[in-house]
Design a protein around this motif. Structure first.
Motif, PDB file in Angstrom:
ATOM      1  N   PHE A  91     -19.312  13.819   6.096  1.00 35.97           N
ATOM      2  CA  PHE A  91     -19.755  14.240   7.425  1.00 35.97           C
ATOM      3  C   PHE A  91     -18.671  15.059   8.120  1.00 35.97           C
ATOM      4  CE2 PHE A  91     -20.090  13.576  12.024  1.00 35.97           C
ATOM      5  CZ  PHE A  91     -21.415  13.973  12.247  1.00 35.97           C
ATOM      6  N   ALA A  92     -17.416  14.592   8.049  1.00 34.07           N
ATOM      7  CA  ALA A  92     -16.317  15.314   8.695  1.00 34.07           C
ATOM      8  C   ALA A  92     -16.139  16.704   8.080  1.00 34.07           C
ATOM      9  CB  ALA A  92     -15.027  14.509   8.561  1.00 34.07           C
ATOM     10  N   PHE A  93     -16.206  16.781   6.751  1.00 34.88           N
ATOM     11  CA  PHE A  93     -16.015  18.074   6.092  1.00 34.88           C
ATOM     12  C   PHE A  93     -17.142  19.045   6.420  1.00 34.88           C
ATOM     13  CE2 PHE A  93     -16.789  20.711   2.225  1.00 34.88           C
ATOM     14  CZ  PHE A  93     -15.691  21.539   2.368  1.00 34.88           C
ATOM     15  N   LEU A  94     -18.379  18.566   6.363  1.00 33.07           N
ATOM     16  CA  LEU A  94     -19.507  19.456   6.622  1.00 33.07           C
ATOM     17  C   LEU A  94     -19.568  19.882   8.084  1.00 33.07           C
ATOM     18  CD1 LEU A  94     -22.302  17.820   4.412  1.00 33.07           C
ATOM     19  CD2 LEU A  94     -20.967  19.887   3.946  1.00 33.07           C
ATOM     20  N   MET A  95     -19.244  18.975   9.003  1.00 38.91           N
ATOM     21  CA  MET A  95     -19.250  19.349  10.415  1.00 38.91           C
ATOM     22  C   MET A  95     -18.121  20.338  10.715  1.00 38.91           C
ATOM     23  SD  MET A  95     -21.900  18.015  11.690  1.00 38.91           S
ATOM     24  CE  MET A  95     -22.611  18.297  10.050  1.00 38.91           C
ATOM     25  N   TRP A  96     -16.979  20.145  10.094  1.00 44.18           N
ATOM     26  CA  TRP A  96     -15.866  21.090  10.256  1.00 44.18           C
ATOM     27  C   TRP A  96     -16.283  22.459   9.707  1.00 44.18           C
ATOM     28  CZ3 TRP A  96     -10.174  19.252   9.248  1.00 44.18           C
ATOM     29  CH2 TRP A  96      -9.281  20.218   9.732  1.00 44.18           C
ATOM     30  N   THR A  97     -16.960  22.443   8.569  1.00 45.52           N
ATOM     31  CA  THR A  97     -17.429  23.698   7.979  1.00 45.52           C
ATOM     32  C   THR A  97     -18.421  24.408   8.895  1.00 45.52           C
ATOM     33  OG1 THR A  97     -17.143  22.800   5.737  1.00 45.52           O
ATOM     34  CG2 THR A  97     -18.601  24.717   5.976  1.00 45.52           C
ATOM     35  N   GLN A  98     -19.340  23.635   9.472  1.00 42.91           N
ATOM     36  CA  GLN A  98     -20.328  24.247  10.362  1.00 42.91           C
ATOM     37  C   GLN A  98     -19.692  24.734  11.661  1.00 42.91           C
ATOM     38  OE1 GLN A  98     -23.547  24.931   9.366  1.00 42.91           O
ATOM     39  NE2 GLN A  98     -22.517  24.273   7.490  1.00 42.91           N
ATOM     40  N   ALA A  99     -18.668  24.052  12.116  1.00 46.73           N
ATOM     41  CA  ALA A  99     -17.985  24.493  13.332  1.00 46.73           C
ATOM     42  C   ALA A  99     -17.307  25.841  13.130  1.00 46.73           C
ATOM     43  CB  ALA A  99     -16.961  23.446  13.759  1.00 46.73           C
ATOM     44  N   ASP A 100     -16.780  26.072  11.936  1.00 41.39           N
ATOM     45  CA  ASP A 100     -16.097  27.338  11.648  1.00 41.39           C
ATOM     46  C   ASP A 100     -17.041  28.425  11.147  1.00 41.39           C
ATOM     47  OD1 ASP A 100     -13.730  26.185  12.380  1.00 41.39           O
ATOM     48  OD2 ASP A 100     -13.057  25.753  10.341  1.00 41.39           O
ATOM     49  N   HIS A 101     -18.130  28.024  10.480  1.00 44.54           N
ATOM     50  CA  HIS A 101     -19.033  29.012   9.874  1.00 44.54           C
ATOM     51  C   HIS A 101     -20.476  28.592  10.139  1.00 44.54           C
ATOM     52  CE1 HIS A 101     -15.471  30.285   7.571  1.00 44.54           C
ATOM     53  NE2 HIS A 101     -15.307  29.009   7.273  1.00 44.54           N
ATOM     54  N   ALA A 102     -20.839  28.486  11.411  1.00 46.56           N
ATOM     55  CA  ALA A 102     -22.161  27.967  11.759  1.00 46.56           C
ATOM     56  C   ALA A 102     -23.263  28.932  11.333  1.00 46.56           C
ATOM     57  CB  ALA A 102     -22.246  27.709  13.266  1.00 46.56           C
ATOM     58  N   SER A 103     -24.316  28.362  10.745  1.00 50.19           N
ATOM     59  CA  SER A 103     -25.542  29.112  10.472  1.00 50.19           C
ATOM     60  C   SER A 103     -26.684  28.112  10.428  1.00 50.19           C
ATOM     61  CB  SER A 103     -25.443  29.885   9.154  1.00 50.19           C
ATOM     62  OG  SER A 103     -25.767  29.091   8.061  1.00 50.19           O
ATOM     63  N   PRO A 104     -27.863  28.496  10.921  1.00 52.59           N
ATOM     64  CA  PRO A 104     -28.988  27.543  10.952  1.00 52.59           C
ATOM     65  C   PRO A 104     -29.343  27.000   9.570  1.00 52.59           C
ATOM     66  CG  PRO A 104     -29.465  29.472  12.303  1.00 52.59           C
ATOM     67  CD  PRO A 104     -28.200  29.772  11.559  1.00 52.59           C
ATOM     68  N   ALA A 105     -29.341  27.864   8.551  1.00 49.97           N
ATOM     69  CA  ALA A 105     -29.749  27.432   7.212  1.00 49.97           C
ATOM     70  C   ALA A 105     -28.786  26.395   6.646  1.00 49.97           C
ATOM     71  CB  ALA A 105     -29.845  28.635   6.279  1.00 49.97           C
ATOM     72  N   THR A 106     -27.494  26.688   6.687  1.00 45.66           N
ATOM     73  CA  THR A 106     -26.531  25.739   6.114  1.00 45.66           C
ATOM     74  C   THR A 106     -26.435  24.467   6.952  1.00 45.66           C
ATOM     75  OG1 THR A 106     -24.726  26.898   7.261  1.00 45.66           O
ATOM     76  CG2 THR A 106     -25.169  27.530   4.982  1.00 45.66           C
ATOM     77  N   SER A 107     -26.721  24.544   8.241  1.00 47.95           N
ATOM     78  CA  SER A 107     -26.711  23.337   9.074  1.00 47.95           C
ATOM     79  C   SER A 107     -27.804  22.373   8.634  1.00 47.95           C
ATOM     80  CB  SER A 107     -26.897  23.708  10.554  1.00 47.95           C
ATOM     81  OG  SER A 107     -25.819  24.473  11.027  1.00 47.95           O
ATOM     82  N   VAL A 108     -28.979  22.913   8.323  1.00 48.63           N
ATOM     83  CA  VAL A 108     -30.079  22.070   7.850  1.00 48.63           C
ATOM     84  C   VAL A 108     -29.730  21.442   6.505  1.00 48.63           C
ATOM     85  CG1 VAL A 108     -32.468  22.098   7.044  1.00 48.63           C
ATOM     86  CG2 VAL A 108     -31.839  23.347   9.121  1.00 48.63           C
ATOM     87  N   VAL A 109     -29.163  22.238   5.608  1.00 50.98           N
ATOM     88  CA  VAL A 109     -28.803  21.717   4.281  1.00 50.98           C
ATOM     89  C   VAL A 109     -27.691  20.669   4.405  1.00 50.98           C
ATOM     90  CG1 VAL A 109     -27.963  22.331   1.986  1.00 50.98           C
ATOM     91  CG2 VAL A 109     -29.497  23.873   3.198  1.00 50.98           C
ATOM     92  N   ALA A 110     -26.738  20.892   5.305  1.00 53.63           N
ATOM     93  CA  ALA A 110     -25.664  19.915   5.523  1.00 53.63           C
ATOM     94  C   ALA A 110     -26.233  18.591   6.021  1.00 53.63           C
ATOM     95  CB  ALA A 110     -24.643  20.464   6.508  1.00 53.63           C
ATOM     96  N   ALA A 111     -27.206  18.658   6.916  1.00 54.22           N
ATOM     97  CA  ALA A 111     -27.842  17.435   7.407  1.00 54.22           C
ATOM     98  C   ALA A 111     -28.576  16.720   6.277  1.00 54.22           C
ATOM     99  CB  ALA A 111     -28.813  17.774   8.542  1.00 54.22           C
ATOM    100  N   CYS A 112     -29.209  17.483   5.392  1.00 55.22           N
ATOM    101  CA  CYS A 112     -29.885  16.893   4.232  1.00 55.22           C
ATOM    102  C   CYS A 112     -28.884  16.193   3.314  1.00 55.22           C
ATOM    103  CB  CYS A 112     -30.640  17.965   3.463  1.00 55.22           C
ATOM    104  SG  CYS A 112     -32.073  18.647   4.334  1.00 55.22           S
TER     105      CYS A 112
END
Length: 331
Positions: free
Chosen positions: A209-230
């Motif tokens: 969770f920490a790694f994916l949220m950090w990744t989304q904070a630096d490189h946010a995109s709707p598609a990858t955010s959905v996949v990260a949540a999955c």
């Protein structure tokens, strides 16, 4: 999609297959002293659970790296030069682990086996952590100049974001391996594997969770955010399912978590393959790193023939060795 993009997706699929399949191998290796603590028979049960498949799983790594070399030679060169020491460490660890699998039973001496068991643990933990470190640095970027030379040193690669990425893959593979052993074994090892999965799940969930949220904070995109949540949701589902003794579904869930995490990595990276921290103009992109269209065309025909063969062979081998491993099989 044009051929460079097709081959970028193909390489992402190959890395996904490697992490899903070799991921539980790494987890099993790291859990060997924990789940095999009862006796040498239990340790043999743990090792025999992956014995027929672990070397076949490494074919995905060879294929992924070979495809990178053929389809994106500039990416291959930059990656290997910029990450030479971590990749060398992975290669040494994989060689040591393979030798240990073959040599631990050559001498009937507990100390001999214990030394090789330690090599199996190290040979599993080092790649599990280092691959996360490498791919996290790929997302973060490296000091890539206009000449295509990576100037980042080893200490530059040991940044906080990359270390979290390494811990995420390490703990995720431990959980994946524990779930696999709960599915693949029976008796005391199976019970310990369920307990190990329950113990590993909070650490895997927190670091992923920490790694994916950090990744989304630096490189946010709707598609990858959905996949990260999955990915996080699948990991939680896997932990709950194995606790309810639904090991088959639990293994599928942790495999989905790994596949979704890999999709986030490559989805975030595209269209770059090696971002530059010095200047975005120096980024190595999919089209800038690709081979000539003629080369990619030939590779496409080769891949269209051989990839189904590999998948069919591995599917057959998993079917043949599908039964649970118990003490009776190693006595």
């Amino acid at each position: 999609m044009d051929l460079p993009t097709v081959w970028f997706v193909a390489i992402a699929v190959l890395w996904t297959g490697y992490f899903v399949l070799e991921g539980f191998d790494f987890g099993v290796g790291m859990l060997l002293p924990v789940l095999g603590r009862g006796s040498d028979a239990d340790r043999r049960v743990v090792i025999n659970a992956i014995g027929p498949v672990w070397d076949g799983n490494e074919v995905w790594l060879i294929t992924a790296v070979g495809a990178m070399f053929a389809a994106f030679p500039a990416w291959y060169a930059g990656l290997l030069s910029g990450f030479y020491l971590p990749v060398l460490l992975v290669i040494v660890a994989l060689i040591g682990r393979g030798v240990a699998f073959e040599y631990r039973g050559k001498v009937d001496d507990p100390r001999w086996r214990a030394r090789w068991d330690a090599v199996i643990v190290a040979g599993s933990a080092v790649p599990a952590f280092t691959w996360g470190l490498v791919f996290a640095n790929l997302l973060r970027g490296v000091e890539l100049g206009p000449d295509g030379v990576v100037r980042s040193g080893l200490l530059d690669l040991l940044n906080p974001y990359a270390l979290v990425g390494g811990l995420a893959t390490l703990t995720l593979f431990v959980l994946h391996g524990a779930v696999f052993l709960a599915l693949k074994t029976d008796g005391p090892v199976r019970h310990r594997a369920r307990a190990a999965a329950g113990a590993a799940a909070p650490a895997a969930g927190a670091t992923l969770f920490a790694f994916l949220m950090w990744t989304q904070a630096d490189h946010a995109s709707p598609a990858t955010s959905v996949v990260a949540a999955c990915a996080v949701g699948a990991l939680v589902a896997g932990a709950l399912l194995v606790a309810r003794r639904r090991e088959g579904w639990a293994f599928l869930a942790t495999a989905v978590a790994i596949a979704a995490t890999t999709a986030v990595l490559f989805g975030t990276l595209f269209p770059a393959v090696l971002p530059s921290l010095l200047d975005p103009a120096y980024d190595l992109t999919v089209h800038g790193a690709a081979s000539a269209p003629y080369t990619l065309g030939i590779l496409s025909w080769i891949g269209a023939f051989f990839l189904p063969v590999v998948v069919l062979y591995q599917s057959w081998s998993y079917w043949v060795f599908r039964r649970r491993v118990t003490r009776a099989h190693v006595s």
